[in-house]
Design a protein around this motif. Sequence first.
Motif, PDB file in Angstrom:
ATOM      1  N   LYS A  15       0.655  -0.822   0.007  1.00 33.64           N
ATOM      2  CA  LYS A  15       0.138  -0.179   0.291  1.00 33.64           C
ATOM      3  C   LYS A  15       0.848   1.450  -0.196  1.00 33.64           C
ATOM      4  O   LYS A  15       0.807   2.451  -0.577  1.00 33.64           O
ATOM      5  CB  LYS A  15      -0.850   0.020   1.261  1.00 33.64           C
ATOM      6  CG  LYS A  15      -2.174  -0.678   1.062  1.00 33.64           C
ATOM      7  CD  LYS A  15      -3.423  -0.999   2.107  1.00 33.64           C
ATOM      8  CE  LYS A  15      -4.283  -2.488   1.923  1.00 33.64           C
ATOM      9  NZ  LYS A  15      -5.404  -2.203   3.225  1.00 33.64           N
ATOM     10  N   LEU A  16       1.626   1.199   0.608  1.00 32.68           N
ATOM     11  CA  LEU A  16       3.008   2.520   0.869  1.00 32.68           C
ATOM     12  C   LEU A  16       3.653   2.203  -0.831  1.00 32.68           C
ATOM     13  O   LEU A  16       4.004   4.004  -1.199  1.00 32.68           O
ATOM     14  CB  LEU A  16       4.029   2.154   1.638  1.00 32.68           C
ATOM     15  CG  LEU A  16       3.767   2.494   3.300  1.00 32.68           C
ATOM     16  CD1 LEU A  16       4.113   1.976   4.138  1.00 32.68           C
ATOM     17  CD2 LEU A  16       3.590   3.756   3.719  1.00 32.68           C
ATOM     18  N   LEU A  17       3.828   1.263  -0.984  1.00 29.07           N
ATOM     19  CA  LEU A  17       4.203   1.847  -2.503  1.00 29.07           C
ATOM     20  C   LEU A  17       3.328   1.952  -3.746  1.00 29.07           C
ATOM     21  O   LEU A  17       3.440   3.103  -4.188  1.00 29.07           O
ATOM     22  CB  LEU A  17       4.943   0.224  -3.252  1.00 29.07           C
ATOM     23  CG  LEU A  17       5.483   0.232  -5.007  1.00 29.07           C
ATOM     24  CD1 LEU A  17       7.391   1.157  -4.426  1.00 29.07           C
ATOM     25  CD2 LEU A  17       5.519  -1.706  -5.082  1.00 29.07           C
ATOM     26  N   LEU A  68       7.920   7.865   3.322  1.00 27.69           N
ATOM     27  CA  LEU A  68       7.068   6.717   3.190  1.00 27.69           C
ATOM     28  C   LEU A  68       8.172   5.456   3.507  1.00 27.69           C
ATOM     29  O   LEU A  68       7.714   4.695   4.387  1.00 27.69           O
ATOM     30  CB  LEU A  68       6.774   6.277   2.063  1.00 27.69           C
ATOM     31  CG  LEU A  68       5.710   7.311   1.492  1.00 27.69           C
ATOM     32  CD1 LEU A  68       4.426   6.720   0.402  1.00 27.69           C
ATOM     33  CD2 LEU A  68       4.615   6.480   2.218  1.00 27.69           C
ATOM     34  N   LEU A  69       9.540   5.369   3.085  1.00 25.90           N
ATOM     35  CA  LEU A  69      10.170   4.332   4.106  1.00 25.90           C
ATOM     36  C   LEU A  69      10.704   4.371   4.980  1.00 25.90           C
ATOM     37  O   LEU A  69      10.699   3.368   5.916  1.00 25.90           O
ATOM     38  CB  LEU A  69      12.289   4.559   3.041  1.00 25.90           C
ATOM     39  CG  LEU A  69      12.532   3.632   3.383  1.00 25.90           C
ATOM     40  CD1 LEU A  69      12.437   2.748   2.950  1.00 25.90           C
ATOM     41  CD2 LEU A  69      14.535   3.943   2.581  1.00 25.90           C
ATOM     42  N   TYR A  70      10.542   5.236   5.576  1.00 25.60           N
ATOM     43  CA  TYR A  70      10.724   5.694   7.337  1.00 25.60           C
ATOM     44  C   TYR A  70       9.811   5.307   8.052  1.00 25.60           C
ATOM     45  O   TYR A  70       9.865   4.456   8.920  1.00 25.60           O
ATOM     46  CB  TYR A  70      10.956   6.756   7.412  1.00 25.60           C
ATOM     47  CG  TYR A  70      11.140   7.659   9.203  1.00 25.60           C
ATOM     48  CD1 TYR A  70      12.437   7.144   9.478  1.00 25.60           C
ATOM     49  CD2 TYR A  70       9.611   7.868   9.493  1.00 25.60           C
ATOM     50  CE1 TYR A  70      12.263   7.286  11.419  1.00 25.60           C
ATOM     51  CE2 TYR A  70       9.747   8.437  10.993  1.00 25.60           C
ATOM     52  CZ  TYR A  70      10.582   8.344  11.931  1.00 25.60           C
ATOM     53  OH  TYR A  70      11.211   8.360  13.571  1.00 25.60           O
ATOM     54  N   ILE A  71       8.242   5.106   7.608  1.00 25.41           N
ATOM     55  CA  ILE A  71       7.259   4.547   8.332  1.00 25.41           C
ATOM     56  C   ILE A  71       7.604   3.417   8.035  1.00 25.41           C
ATOM     57  O   ILE A  71       6.663   2.758   8.778  1.00 25.41           O
ATOM     58  CB  ILE A  71       5.495   5.335   6.955  1.00 25.41           C
ATOM     59  CG1 ILE A  71       5.739   7.060   7.562  1.00 25.41           C
ATOM     60  CG2 ILE A  71       4.744   4.661   7.650  1.00 25.41           C
ATOM     61  CD1 ILE A  71       4.648   7.349   7.034  1.00 25.41           C
ATOM     62  N   TYR A  72       7.574   2.632   6.930  1.00 29.23           N
ATOM     63  CA  TYR A  72       7.306   1.483   6.586  1.00 29.23           C
ATOM     64  C   TYR A  72       9.053   0.494   7.408  1.00 29.23           C
ATOM     65  O   TYR A  72       8.036  -0.512   8.586  1.00 29.23           O
ATOM     66  CB  TYR A  72       8.230   0.818   4.908  1.00 29.23           C
ATOM     67  CG  TYR A  72       8.493  -0.694   4.866  1.00 29.23           C
ATOM     68  CD1 TYR A  72       7.487  -1.609   4.895  1.00 29.23           C
ATOM     69  CD2 TYR A  72      10.176  -0.561   4.480  1.00 29.23           C
ATOM     70  CE1 TYR A  72       7.921  -2.555   4.884  1.00 29.23           C
ATOM     71  CE2 TYR A  72       9.693  -2.051   3.926  1.00 29.23           C
ATOM     72  CZ  TYR A  72       8.929  -3.144   4.927  1.00 29.23           C
ATOM     73  OH  TYR A  72       9.609  -3.995   4.390  1.00 29.23           O
TER      74      TYR A  72
END
Length: 133
Positions: A15-17, A68-72
């Motif tokens: 979903k982030l992607l 988004l990478l940080y959130i992931y």
Amino acid sequence: MLFIKTYTYENIKYKLLILYLLNVTDILFTVLLLSTGLFAEANFLMVKAIQSPSTSFILKIVLPAVLLLYIYIRMKNASELQLKQSNIILNIITGVYILINIFHLIWFFLFLFTQNIPKFESAIIGRLYQNMI
């Protein structure tokens, strides 16, 4: 429907992607539509940024990728409740970006369609459109 409801870490990664890709297509469509001279940036936060290609690139491609990478990475240790809440928020934001991209596609196809109509008919359609706004 199962994809939307599922809130596993693996599912949220996808979903982030998807959210990131929708964000990238948003800026690509925006730049394309602005280049016609017939459209204006509707996002008041991006009006000045869109005037600079490097600023646009950083704000809409690099910064979201980093965030988004940080959130992931941070979500790796998230509780089930946090994953569920994140899933809801991601679904809402993704839905908004899907709508934005659909609007961009509609405007793009309307632009292409009106370019094939003789100028007289295009002017009439333009006036009708302006009266509707």
